[in-house]
Motif scaffolding. Sequence first.
Motif, PDB file in Angstrom:
ATOM      1  N   LYS A 148       0.850  -1.180   0.000  1.00 60.92           N
ATOM      2  CA  LYS A 148       0.000   0.000   0.000  1.00 60.92           C
ATOM      3  C   LYS A 148       0.888   1.233   0.000  1.00 60.92           C
ATOM      4  CE  LYS A 148      -4.550   0.954   1.132  1.00 60.92           C
ATOM      5  NZ  LYS A 148      -4.851   1.543  -0.134  1.00 60.92           N
ATOM      6  N   PRO A 149       0.633   2.194  -0.923  1.00 56.59           N
ATOM      7  CA  PRO A 149       1.421   3.424  -0.841  1.00 56.59           C
ATOM      8  C   PRO A 149       1.021   4.220   0.399  1.00 56.59           C
ATOM      9  CG  PRO A 149      -0.249   3.626  -2.569  1.00 56.59           C
ATOM     10  CD  PRO A 149      -0.340   2.227  -2.028  1.00 56.59           C
ATOM     11  N   GLU A 209     -13.418  18.735  11.678  1.00 61.52           N
ATOM     12  CA  GLU A 209     -13.996  17.428  11.376  1.00 61.52           C
ATOM     13  C   GLU A 209     -14.341  17.327   9.901  1.00 61.52           C
ATOM     14  OE1 GLU A 209     -17.306  16.550  13.853  1.00 61.52           O
ATOM     15  OE2 GLU A 209     -16.017  15.780  15.441  1.00 61.52           O
ATOM     16  N   ILE A 219      -0.867   8.787  -7.717  1.00 60.00           N
ATOM     17  CA  ILE A 219      -1.028  10.176  -8.155  1.00 60.00           C
ATOM     18  C   ILE A 219       0.324  10.848  -8.010  1.00 60.00           C
ATOM     19  CG2 ILE A 219      -2.167  12.373  -7.688  1.00 60.00           C
ATOM     20  CD1 ILE A 219      -4.474  10.818  -6.421  1.00 60.00           C
ATOM     21  N   LYS A 258     -18.484  24.671   4.328  1.00 57.35           N
ATOM     22  CA  LYS A 258     -18.306  23.321   4.869  1.00 57.35           C
ATOM     23  C   LYS A 258     -19.155  23.241   6.129  1.00 57.35           C
ATOM     24  CE  LYS A 258     -14.603  20.346   6.746  1.00 57.35           C
ATOM     25  NZ  LYS A 258     -13.143  20.172   6.861  1.00 57.35           N
ATOM     26  N   ALA A 269       1.494   8.212   2.023  1.00 62.57           N
ATOM     27  CA  ALA A 269       2.027   9.580   1.909  1.00 62.57           C
ATOM     28  C   ALA A 269       2.108  10.139   3.331  1.00 62.57           C
ATOM     29  CB  ALA A 269       1.146  10.403   0.991  1.00 62.57           C
ATOM     30  N   GLY A 270       1.134  10.943   3.743  1.00 61.31           N
ATOM     31  CA  GLY A 270       1.180  11.520   5.087  1.00 61.31           C
ATOM     32  C   GLY A 270       0.770  10.550   6.182  1.00 61.31           C
ATOM     33  N   GLY A 271       0.093   9.499   5.805  1.00 62.13           N
ATOM     34  CA  GLY A 271      -0.350   8.507   6.787  1.00 62.13           C
ATOM     35  C   GLY A 271      -1.490   8.984   7.681  1.00 62.13           C
ATOM     36  N   GLN A 272      -2.104  10.113   7.349  1.00 61.00           N
ATOM     37  CA  GLN A 272      -3.118  10.668   8.250  1.00 61.00           C
ATOM     38  C   GLN A 272      -4.498  10.043   8.040  1.00 61.00           C
ATOM     39  OE1 GLN A 272      -1.913  13.039  10.797  1.00 61.00           O
ATOM     40  NE2 GLN A 272      -0.283  11.779   9.931  1.00 61.00           N
ATOM     41  N   SER A 273      -4.677   9.332   6.944  1.00 58.75           N
ATOM     42  CA  SER A 273      -5.895   8.533   6.779  1.00 58.75           C
ATOM     43  C   SER A 273      -5.558   7.060   6.918  1.00 58.75           C
ATOM     44  CB  SER A 273      -6.530   8.795   5.409  1.00 58.75           C
ATOM     45  OG  SER A 273      -7.044  10.095   5.367  1.00 58.75           O
ATOM     46  N   LEU A 274      -4.389   6.709   6.400  1.00 57.34           N
ATOM     47  CA  LEU A 274      -3.959   5.320   6.480  1.00 57.34           C
ATOM     48  C   LEU A 274      -3.664   4.936   7.934  1.00 57.34           C
ATOM     49  CD1 LEU A 274      -3.582   3.141   4.439  1.00 57.34           C
ATOM     50  CD2 LEU A 274      -1.223   3.884   4.075  1.00 57.34           C
ATOM     51  N   ASP A 294     -12.226  17.319   1.863  1.00 55.62           N
ATOM     52  CA  ASP A 294     -12.327  18.613   1.187  1.00 55.62           C
ATOM     53  C   ASP A 294     -11.785  18.613  -0.245  1.00 55.62           C
ATOM     54  OD1 ASP A 294     -12.104  19.122   4.277  1.00 55.62           O
ATOM     55  OD2 ASP A 294     -13.016  20.947   3.454  1.00 55.62           O
ATOM     56  N   ALA A 310      -6.582  10.278  -3.261  1.00 56.41           N
ATOM     57  CA  ALA A 310      -6.531   8.830  -3.448  1.00 56.41           C
ATOM     58  C   ALA A 310      -7.392   8.112  -2.408  1.00 56.41           C
ATOM     59  CB  ALA A 310      -5.087   8.345  -3.362  1.00 56.41           C
ATOM     60  N   HIS A 329      -1.204  19.819   3.375  1.00 57.76           N
ATOM     61  CA  HIS A 329      -2.259  20.807   3.597  1.00 57.76           C
ATOM     62  C   HIS A 329      -1.659  22.081   4.210  1.00 57.76           C
ATOM     63  CE1 HIS A 329      -4.510  17.204   2.950  1.00 57.76           C
ATOM     64  NE2 HIS A 329      -4.603  16.812   4.202  1.00 57.76           N
ATOM     65  N   GLY A 362      -0.599  15.473   6.378  1.00 56.68           N
ATOM     66  CA  GLY A 362      -1.531  15.004   5.353  1.00 56.68           C
ATOM     67  C   GLY A 362      -1.289  15.696   4.025  1.00 56.68           C
ATOM     68  N   THR A 363      -1.484  14.957   2.930  1.00 56.28           N
ATOM     69  CA  THR A 363      -1.154  15.496   1.611  1.00 56.28           C
ATOM     70  C   THR A 363      -2.375  15.601   0.695  1.00 56.28           C
ATOM     71  OG1 THR A 363      -0.721  13.339   0.599  1.00 56.28           O
ATOM     72  CG2 THR A 363       1.122  14.387   1.786  1.00 56.28           C
TER      73      THR A 363
HETATM   74  C1  LIG Z   1      -8.417  13.701  12.985  1.00 59.05           C
HETATM   75  C2  LIG Z   1      -8.452  13.843  11.506  1.00 59.05           C
HETATM   76  C3  LIG Z   1      -9.324  14.749  10.929  1.00 59.05           C
HETATM   77  C4  LIG Z   1      -9.371  14.886   9.551  1.00 59.05           C
HETATM   78  N1  LIG Z   1     -10.227  15.820   9.026  1.00 59.05           N
HETATM   79  C5  LIG Z   1     -10.262  15.987   7.690  1.00 59.05           C
HETATM   80  C6  LIG Z   1     -11.111  16.961   7.097  1.00 59.05           C
HETATM   81  O1  LIG Z   1     -11.806  17.710   7.765  1.00 59.05           O
HETATM   82  N2  LIG Z   1     -11.119  17.074   5.745  1.00 59.05           N
HETATM   83  C7  LIG Z   1     -10.326  16.289   4.955  1.00 59.05           C
HETATM   84  O2  LIG Z   1     -10.351  16.442   3.751  1.00 59.05           O
HETATM   85  N3  LIG Z   1      -9.496  15.380   5.481  1.00 59.05           N
HETATM   86  C8  LIG Z   1      -9.446  15.211   6.826  1.00 59.05           C
HETATM   87  N4  LIG Z   1      -8.591  14.281   7.348  1.00 59.05           N
HETATM   88  C9  LIG Z   1      -7.798  13.433   6.443  1.00 59.05           C
HETATM   89  C10 LIG Z   1      -6.499  14.104   6.078  1.00 59.05           C
HETATM   90  O3  LIG Z   1      -6.743  15.193   5.246  1.00 59.05           O
HETATM   91  C11 LIG Z   1      -5.532  13.154   5.375  1.00 59.05           C
HETATM   92  O4  LIG Z   1      -4.318  13.827   5.348  1.00 59.05           O
HETATM   93  C12 LIG Z   1      -5.816  12.791   3.948  1.00 59.05           C
HETATM   94  O5  LIG Z   1      -7.088  12.306   3.779  1.00 59.05           O
HETATM   95  C13 LIG Z   1      -4.895  11.680   3.467  1.00 59.05           C
HETATM   96  O6  LIG Z   1      -3.675  12.161   3.089  1.00 59.05           O
HETATM   97  P1  LIG Z   1      -2.350  11.424   3.523  1.00 59.05           P
HETATM   98  O7  LIG Z   1      -1.255  12.050   2.757  1.00 59.05           O
HETATM   99  O8  LIG Z   1      -2.241  11.418   4.974  1.00 59.05           O
HETATM  100  O9  LIG Z   1      -2.598   9.956   2.916  1.00 59.05           O
HETATM  101  P2  LIG Z   1      -2.284   8.533   3.533  1.00 59.05           P
HETATM  102  O10 LIG Z   1      -2.971   8.363   4.817  1.00 59.05           O
HETATM  103  O11 LIG Z   1      -0.836   8.282   3.477  1.00 59.05           O
HETATM  104  O12 LIG Z   1      -2.978   7.631   2.418  1.00 59.05           O
HETATM  105  C14 LIG Z   1      -4.396   7.615   2.267  1.00 59.05           C
HETATM  106  C15 LIG Z   1      -4.735   6.646   1.146  1.00 59.05           C
HETATM  107  O13 LIG Z   1      -4.304   7.120  -0.109  1.00 59.05           O
HETATM  108  C16 LIG Z   1      -3.300   6.273  -0.660  1.00 59.05           C
HETATM  109  N5  LIG Z   1      -2.304   7.199  -1.198  1.00 59.05           N
HETATM  110  C17 LIG Z   1      -1.610   8.160  -0.529  1.00 59.05           C
HETATM  111  N6  LIG Z   1      -0.914   8.922  -1.406  1.00 59.05           N
HETATM  112  C18 LIG Z   1      -1.163   8.433  -2.642  1.00 59.05           C
HETATM  113  C19 LIG Z   1      -0.751   8.796  -3.962  1.00 59.05           C
HETATM  114  N7  LIG Z   1       0.062   9.847  -4.171  1.00 59.05           N
HETATM  115  N8  LIG Z   1      -1.203   8.074  -5.001  1.00 59.05           N
HETATM  116  C20 LIG Z   1      -2.051   7.023  -4.791  1.00 59.05           C
HETATM  117  N9  LIG Z   1      -2.474   6.629  -3.579  1.00 59.05           N
HETATM  118  C21 LIG Z   1      -2.045   7.330  -2.516  1.00 59.05           C
HETATM  119  C22 LIG Z   1      -2.844   5.371   0.445  1.00 59.05           C
HETATM  120  O14 LIG Z   1      -2.474   4.100  -0.031  1.00 59.05           O
HETATM  121  C23 LIG Z   1      -4.091   5.278   1.294  1.00 59.05           C
HETATM  122  O15 LIG Z   1      -4.960   4.324   0.763  1.00 59.05           O
HETATM  123  C24 LIG Z   1      -8.523  14.111   8.733  1.00 59.05           C
HETATM  124  C25 LIG Z   1      -7.641  13.213   9.298  1.00 59.05           C
HETATM  125  C26 LIG Z   1      -7.589  13.068  10.673  1.00 59.05           C
HETATM  126  C27 LIG Z   1      -6.625  12.097  11.270  1.00 59.05           C
END
Ligand SMILES: Cc1cc2nc3c(=O)[nH]c(=O)nc-3n(C[C@H](O)[C@H](O)[C@H](O)COP(=O)(O)OP(=O)(O)OC[C@H]3O[C@@H](n4cnc5c(N)ncnc54)[C@H](O)[C@@H]3O)c2cc1C
Lengths: 245, 351
Positions: free
Chosen positions: A26-27, A186, A161, A179, A29-34, A121, A114, A75, A107-108
């Motif tokens: 699994k790729p 949230e 991406i 929003k 990035a920021g790990g904030q959803s993963l 958002d 993705a 972000h 988060g990215t």
């Molecule tokens: C408490 C909390 C509140 C949040 N509130 C909001 C909010 O109000 N609005 C909002 O929009 N988001 C919110 N988020 C989510 C946040 O914005 C995440 O940063 C974002 O959704 C995922 O980005 P990431 O870089 O952390 O991705 P990751 O967690 O690293 O990855 C998320 C998914 O995308 C895949 N992935 C990651 N990068 C790529 C790439 N370049 N190409 C293909 N696949 C990829 C991964 O495999 C995984 O499946 C919140 C998160 C938390 C923890």
Amino acid sequence: MKPVAFEHATAATLDEARALLTTGAKPMAGGQSLGPMLNLRLVRPERLVDIKRVPGLRGFTETETHLTLGAATTHAEIEDGRVPDVTNGLMRHVAGGIAYRAVRNRGTLGGSLAHADPAADWPSVMAALGATILTSGGRRLPADGFLRAPFTTALEPGEIITAVEIPRQPPGARWGYCKINRKIGEFAKAIGIATPTRLLAGAVEGPPTLLDRVEDIPARLPWLDPAAQRLAAIAVTRAQAMRDS
Amino acid sequence: MITLTVNGEARDIAAPARTHLADALREHCGLTGTHLGCEQGVCGACTVLVDGQPMRSCLIYAHEAAGMEVTTIEGLDEDPVAAALRDAFNRHHALQCGYCTPGMMVTARDIVTRLGAVDEDRIRAELAGNLCRCTGYRGIVRAIAEVAATRPALPAPAPRPVVAAPAAPPPVAVAPAAALTNRLEHAETLALAPDAAWAILSDPARAVACLPGARLLHREGEAIAGEIRVALGPLAARFAGEGTLRFDAATRTGELRGRGAEGANAAEGEVIWRVEPDGEGSRLHLDIGWRLTGPLAQFSRPSLVRGVVAGLAADFARNLEGAARGQAPPPAPGLWSLLRRLVRGWFSRRA
Ligand SMILES: Cc1cc2nc3c(=O)[nH]c(=O)nc-3n(C[C@H](O)[C@H](O)[C@H](O)COP(=O)(O)OP(=O)(O)OC[C@H]3O[C@@H](n4cnc5c(N)ncnc54)[C@H](O)[C@@H]3O)c2cc1C
Ligand code: FES
Ligand code: FES
């Protein structure tokens, strides 16, 4: 709870990322959803491939007509104006309202697209702006339609991406963003966006949906129950009012 | 085995890849000041500084954090902002059980250093990601507001610089200079004929000598290397940088583009200058674009920098006239004159 055991790999180049992203990987990035999904064991990968240091995923380029932002742009970088803004402040406004600063620092943009949470958002904003998503497969995918269904995108397995190409808004072009959520930071219960030429209803439990008029919501979003349709209408109406004020 | 840098100390730990940073800190480093609540990013109890910026230690793996500077609540003992916050938290009854407090302190410190004097509404918005079950937040918000109002001078968090290597087939490459976020124009009248002014302006060594605080270190063709000292209020930075320098004698235009860094501060900029006849003398037009990241960036509001540039440009113009008369350039300005300019910048901003 703790995640399942997995292997951690860091890709230094796009080719390395492609090679590491085999079945079961699994790729990240920021790990904030993963991260939350791993901690809850909703995802059980054999390998995490850290892609955020791949050079092609950082930085930006600008032309007369577009800004191309690397997928690993955070972000917070957008919020602070550490990358250019071609949307007269819309993207900075949106970035500042995502989650909390500690989450925004990691988060990215690409991760958010993705991940394809309909309540996020960026999927709505990029669709409203008419952005194009660029991938490691060399494909150019319109952001409108990229989110096919909740947590489902137009990406192929193993495809990532690399960047997002955002059209430059004309100087002075106005926008509105609404929003609706219970608490700051949230995920949205409803998102309304108004650009000079478009209206969009987002956080609709399905693809963000472009509209001609607010009145089209029941016909265009038939899967939403009447209360959710009313909330969507409120968000879009407020966004429109913000744009036109 | 990975090496974590925690509170300035290198620690070798053997933790499996699935270990998040919070567990690594608590279990492997014995630093139990970092608390865990939700492990989903929501409660904020685990917030620590990574490379100077607040992050959720439950959402970053120890393996990812290897090579980055991690600062926990234990590492903020000597930090002046944290000290002021501890004192204010104490007086405002901003903690009861203390479970949320380490995360609150890290977030509070970020609010104070990043935003300075902000109102209580903004503090509440920024605190939305730190939950407290005991206090009802009032004391916390007041304590932060009190410290924020004093805006102490401090080592603010280092932003993650936007850099892209030129490699890779996909489209994202190095940022072009055209993307500079701040621009300003400025003009100075010179008591010099255009040709005399141009003679100095087209000689990098002589021109740089007229710019207070700047030194030319190396030049080869269009490529130059140099440094400039920039001081704004309590912050001072010496930027060493590289750039390109081009001249067009026909239009008496010169162009300098470059980028440089000093510690947490990075600067990128361009200056285009043009000399035009103006009565007996000439007029020097400057078109300046820049972007700053780092602690210094909070001073990069155009109106503020305009005041500083106007001062520097006036000095430059006088030094240029002096150089044409064969006088040696004066030493770099003292802090006092820079502060005066800063104050002028503030007032012109408010006017
Ligand atoms: C408490 C909390 C509140 C949040 N509130 C909001 C909010 O109000 N609005 C909002 O929009 N988001 C919110 N988020 C989510 C946040 O914005 C995440 O940063 C974002 O959704 C995922 O980005 P990431 O870089 O952390 O991705 P990751 O967690 O690293 O990855 C998320 C998914 O995308 C895949 N992935 C990651 N990068 C790529 C790439 N370049 N190409 C293909 N696949 C990829 C991964 O495999 C995984 O499946 C919140 C998160 C938390 C923890
Ligand atoms: S434990 Fe990390 S945010 Fe709650
Ligand atoms: S003081 Fe008990 S949770 Fe905040």
